[in-house]
Scaffold this motif. Structure first.
Motif, short mmCIF file in Angstrom:
data_model
loop_
_atom_site.label_atom_id
_atom_site.label_comp_id
_atom_site.label_asym_id
_atom_site.label_seq_id
_atom_site.Cartn_x
_atom_site.Cartn_y
_atom_site.Cartn_z
N ASP A 5 0.87 -1.27 0.05
CA ASP A 5 -0.13 -0.15 -0.01
C ASP A 5 0.80 1.32 0.04
OD1 ASP A 5 -2.25 -1.41 0.17
OD2 ASP A 5 -2.38 -1.55 2.35
N ILE A 6 1.82 1.28 1.10
CA ILE A 6 2.83 2.39 1.03
C ILE A 6 3.55 2.35 -0.34
CG2 ILE A 6 4.85 3.29 1.81
CD1 ILE A 6 4.06 1.89 4.60
N LEU A 7 3.84 1.49 -0.99
CA LEU A 7 4.71 1.63 -2.28
C LEU A 7 3.80 2.11 -3.48
CD1 LEU A 7 7.15 -1.61 -2.43
CD2 LEU A 7 7.52 0.70 -2.30
N ALA A 8 2.68 1.84 -3.30
CA ALA A 8 1.72 2.26 -4.30
C ALA A 8 1.47 3.57 -4.15
CB ALA A 8 0.25 1.35 -4.02
N ARG A 9 1.11 4.28 -2.93
CA ARG A 9 0.96 5.73 -2.75
C ARG A 9 2.26 6.27 -3.06
NH1 ARG A 9 -1.91 6.10 3.03
NH2 ARG A 9 -1.96 8.13 2.37
N LEU A 10 3.56 5.81 -2.97
CA LEU A 10 4.67 6.51 -3.24
C LEU A 10 4.55 6.68 -4.82
CD1 LEU A 10 7.29 5.22 -0.90
CD2 LEU A 10 6.58 7.34 -1.17
N TRP A 11 4.28 5.46 -5.36
CA TRP A 11 4.39 5.55 -7.04
C TRP A 11 3.56 6.46 -7.47
CZ3 TRP A 11 6.67 2.70 -11.10
CH2 TRP A 11 7.66 2.18 -10.69
N VAL A 12 2.23 6.74 -6.92
CA VAL A 12 1.34 7.77 -7.48
C VAL A 12 1.60 9.07 -6.82
CG1 VAL A 12 -0.34 6.05 -8.37
CG2 VAL A 12 -0.31 7.02 -6.01
N ARG A 13 2.67 9.19 -6.07
CA ARG A 13 3.23 10.66 -5.57
C ARG A 13 1.98 11.03 -4.55
NH1 ARG A 13 7.61 9.35 -5.85
NH2 ARG A 13 8.39 11.73 -5.51
N GLU A 14 1.30 10.24 -3.80
CA GLU A 14 0.29 10.61 -3.31
C GLU A 14 0.55 11.11 -1.69
OE1 GLU A 14 -2.65 7.60 -2.28
OE2 GLU A 14 -3.00 8.15 -0.39
N ASP A 15 0.05 12.42 -1.46
CA ASP A 15 0.22 13.08 0.01
C ASP A 15 0.06 12.05 0.98
OD1 ASP A 15 1.02 15.20 -1.46
OD2 ASP A 15 -0.92 16.13 -1.08
N GLY A 16 0.88 11.89 2.00
CA GLY A 16 0.65 11.14 3.27
C GLY A 16 1.31 9.98 2.94
N ALA A 17 2.01 9.64 2.18
CA ALA A 17 2.83 8.25 1.75
C ALA A 17 3.83 8.20 2.83
CB ALA A 17 3.28 8.03 0.39
N LEU A 18 4.41 9.39 2.96
CA LEU A 18 5.60 9.78 4.05
C LEU A 18 5.31 9.49 5.29
CD1 LEU A 18 8.07 12.28 2.26
CD2 LEU A 18 8.08 9.96 2.12
N ASP A 19 3.68 10.14 5.62
CA ASP A 19 3.23 9.77 6.98
C ASP A 19 3.06 8.56 7.27
OD1 ASP A 19 3.28 12.66 7.59
OD2 ASP A 19 1.47 12.81 6.80
N ALA A 20 2.74 7.65 6.23
CA ALA A 20 2.43 6.23 6.33
C ALA A 20 3.64 5.59 6.51
CB ALA A 20 1.93 5.84 5.18
N ILE A 21 4.82 6.10 6.00
CA ILE A 21 6.23 5.32 6.34
C ILE A 21 6.38 5.63 7.72
CG2 ILE A 21 8.58 5.39 5.80
CD1 ILE A 21 7.88 5.88 3.01
N THR A 22 6.24 6.81 8.19
CA THR A 22 6.85 7.29 9.59
C THR A 22 5.87 6.64 10.55
OG1 THR A 22 7.21 9.36 8.69
CG2 THR A 22 7.05 9.12 11.02
N ALA A 23 4.43 6.54 10.30
CA ALA A 23 3.70 5.55 11.24
C ALA A 23 4.07 4.30 11.27
CB ALA A 23 2.40 5.74 10.79
N ARG A 24 4.51 3.63 10.16
CA ARG A 24 4.94 1.98 10.30
C ARG A 24 6.33 1.76 10.77
NH1 ARG A 24 2.79 -2.42 8.26
NH2 ARG A 24 4.14 -4.09 7.16
N TYR A 25 7.08 2.55 10.27
CA TYR A 25 8.86 2.20 10.44
C TYR A 25 9.41 3.40 11.31
CZ TYR A 25 7.82 -1.48 7.30
OH TYR A 25 7.54 -2.57 6.65
N GLY A 26 8.68 4.51 11.75
CA GLY A 26 9.37 5.79 12.45
C GLY A 26 10.20 5.21 13.42
N ASN A 27 9.59 4.47 14.18
CA ASN A 27 10.27 3.93 15.54
C ASN A 27 11.60 3.21 15.24
OD1 ASN A 27 8.63 5.46 17.23
ND2 ASN A 27 7.33 3.68 17.52
N TYR A 28 11.20 2.34 14.17
CA TYR A 28 12.47 1.37 13.76
C TYR A 28 13.70 2.21 13.12
CZ TYR A 28 14.59 -1.54 10.03
OH TYR A 28 15.52 -2.23 9.18
N LEU A 29 13.29 3.37 12.23
CA LEU A 29 14.25 3.96 11.50
C LEU A 29 15.02 5.04 12.73
CD1 LEU A 29 12.22 4.75 8.43
CD2 LEU A 29 14.23 3.11 8.68
N ARG A 30 14.42 5.40 13.51
CA ARG A 30 14.77 6.30 14.70
C ARG A 30 15.80 5.47 15.66
NH1 ARG A 30 9.36 7.93 15.56
NH2 ARG A 30 9.00 9.92 14.34
N SER A 31 15.36 4.33 16.01
CA SER A 31 16.39 3.43 16.75
C SER A 31 17.70 3.00 15.97
CB SER A 31 15.51 2.16 17.11
OG SER A 31 15.86 1.29 16.16
#
Lengths: 185, 266
Positions: A5-31
């Protein structure tokens, strides 16, 4: 939301795709960034930079594993930032990681043995392929994810001393492995 | 090349390794290890009783300070530290003689110290150890035996034998230590007399193929003997660890492992 879903939103340049990444992987990436840099502010900046890079890279990229793809991006960014901050004597677990990995580099001066990073990466992958999964994961938790000894101990259920001893042995094995292949300091 | 090169190069590690590293240790595996450890403790208890009875152990009821207590004793005086060995040991402990001993095999140690290092006969080893837990996918054997002289001023002699056989035949130090910790918790009461103010000396170590394991374990399995002397309350205690690893380890590593085990027991 799934990775697809996230990749699909990135591919269509949909606003909110980056928020979706942050919600799903934000803690993992911050760590990952936080472990290497030892600063939550720096980690947050790395996260923003990583999101920006992902936004620019996808499309055309379509990573098979979004989690590790993002992890590699932020780890690279954190290491770059660590390099810059070393001169200022900053950096969190990353400084300890560098000090420990220094053990793996055989001594001696052989400038002709200096190899490209790509070749070194291949050698590291070869070394890792020789290890049983448990040891390989231990090594990567420390030197890829930048986990502290306390985190590793908690994760594996072992004592910190036991984890440290195992890592020490792995560093020595890696040193011998690299030495056999002509890698020198 | 420097450590930063290594750190950077690791970024290109194969995807599958990262995915593996992100997995949490399986709870099922932990539960299995706990079951194995519990079963090993039970087997150990049974083994100790069997070996103890055979060796002349007696459990007697004594009255101390108005309280009735059970005391484990050995009705034998077969294992006193010989006078000559005692002098030699004291000389070494006092620094009059060097601790740089040659590598000794257990039988040579026995001769030097005038004592027997208790080892488990193959028959009992087989019956309550390895075979009890071998389930076709590899298993674990944790065995050991202790005895104590009736007079506590005399040395204790302990032999701790641990054998672990995993699916691939390789032994991981972390696994060993984890299992040994559980093992040690169960058996700590046997060692508690060592107290907290113990000086520990490394006596010797040896690495060799273990004859007991040769029928069951991979050829690469090596038997690492580590013998340590402890000083507590002016009494020397000798502990012989027999550790099995999937690969050869140095005497220093074996000693550190033994020290770690003893630390847990204390």
């Amino acid at each position: 939301m799934t990775d697809q879903d996230i990749l699909a939103r990135l591919w269509v340049r949909e606003d909110g795709a980056l928020d979706a990444i942050t919600a799903r992987y934000g803690n993992y990436l911050r760590s990952i960034a936080g472990n290497i840099l030892g600063s939550s502010e720096d980690a947050e900046e790395c996260l923003n930079d990583a999101l920006f890079k992902a936004w620019n890279a996808i499309p055309p990229m379509r990573p098979e594993n979004l989690r590790t793809y993002l992890g590699r991006i932020i780890r690279n960014l954190a290491i770059n930032r660590l390099q810059a901050s070393r001169a200022e004597k900053r950096g969190g677990e990353g400084v300890a990681l560098l000090r420990e990995l220094d053990d793996c580099i055989p001594g001696g001066v052989r400038p002709e043995a200096a190899l490209e990073e790509k070749e070194l990466a291949s050698a590291l992958n070869l070394f890792l392929s020789t290890l049983p999964e448990q040891k390989r994961s231990l090594f990567l938790r420390r030197y890829w994810f930048g986990d502290s000894m306390a985190q590793i101990a908690q994760r594996t259920g072992k004592s910190q001393a036991a984890a440290a001893m195992a890592l020490s042995r792995l560093r020595r094995e890696l040193k011998d492995f690299l030495k056999e292949r002509g890698y020198e300091r | 090349m420097n450590s930063m090169n290594l750190l950077c190069a690791l970024n290109a590690v194969e995807e599958q390794y990262l995915v593996q590293a992100e997995r949490r240790p399986s709870p099922r595996r932990r539960v299995r290890v706990l079951w194995i450890a519990a079963a090993a403790c039970l087997a150990l208890l049974a083994g100790c009783v069997a070996v103890g009875v055979a060796a002349g152990w007696r459990l007697t009821s004594v009255e101390e300070d108005g309280e009735e207590k059970l005391r484990l004793s050995v009705e034998t005086d077969a294992y006193p530290l010989g006078e000559e060995a005692q002098r030699e040991l004291e000389a070494r402990l006092s620094g009059e003689e060097s601790w740089e001993l040659p590598i000794l095999r257990p039988e040579e140690l026995e001769e030097l110290l005038g004592i027997h290092l208790l080892t488990l006969p193959e028959a009992s080893f087989e019956s309550w150890g390895f075979s009890a837990f071998r389930d076709g996918r590899g298993g674990i054997c944790v065995g050991g035996a202790w005895w104590q002289q009736p007079d506590q001023a005399d040395p204790w002699v302990a032999n701790i034998t641990m054998v672990l056989d995993t699916e691939g035949g390789a032994i991981d130090l972390l696994e060993l230590e984890a299992k040994a910790e559980r093992f040690a918790v169960r058996e700590s009461r046997y060692i508690e007399a060592l107290g907290t103010d113990v000086e520990m000396y490394f006596l010797s170590s040896d690495v060799s193929v273990d004859p007991l394991s040769s029928d069951h374990l991979p050829e690469t399995m090596r038997h690492n003997y580590v013998t340590c002397v402890f000083l507590f309350d002016q009494t020397a205690y000798l502990v012989n660890f027999s550790l099995f690893f999937g690969e050869e380890i140095t005497a220093e590593e074996a000693f550190q492992t033994a020290a770690s085990l003893l630390e847990t027991m204390r």
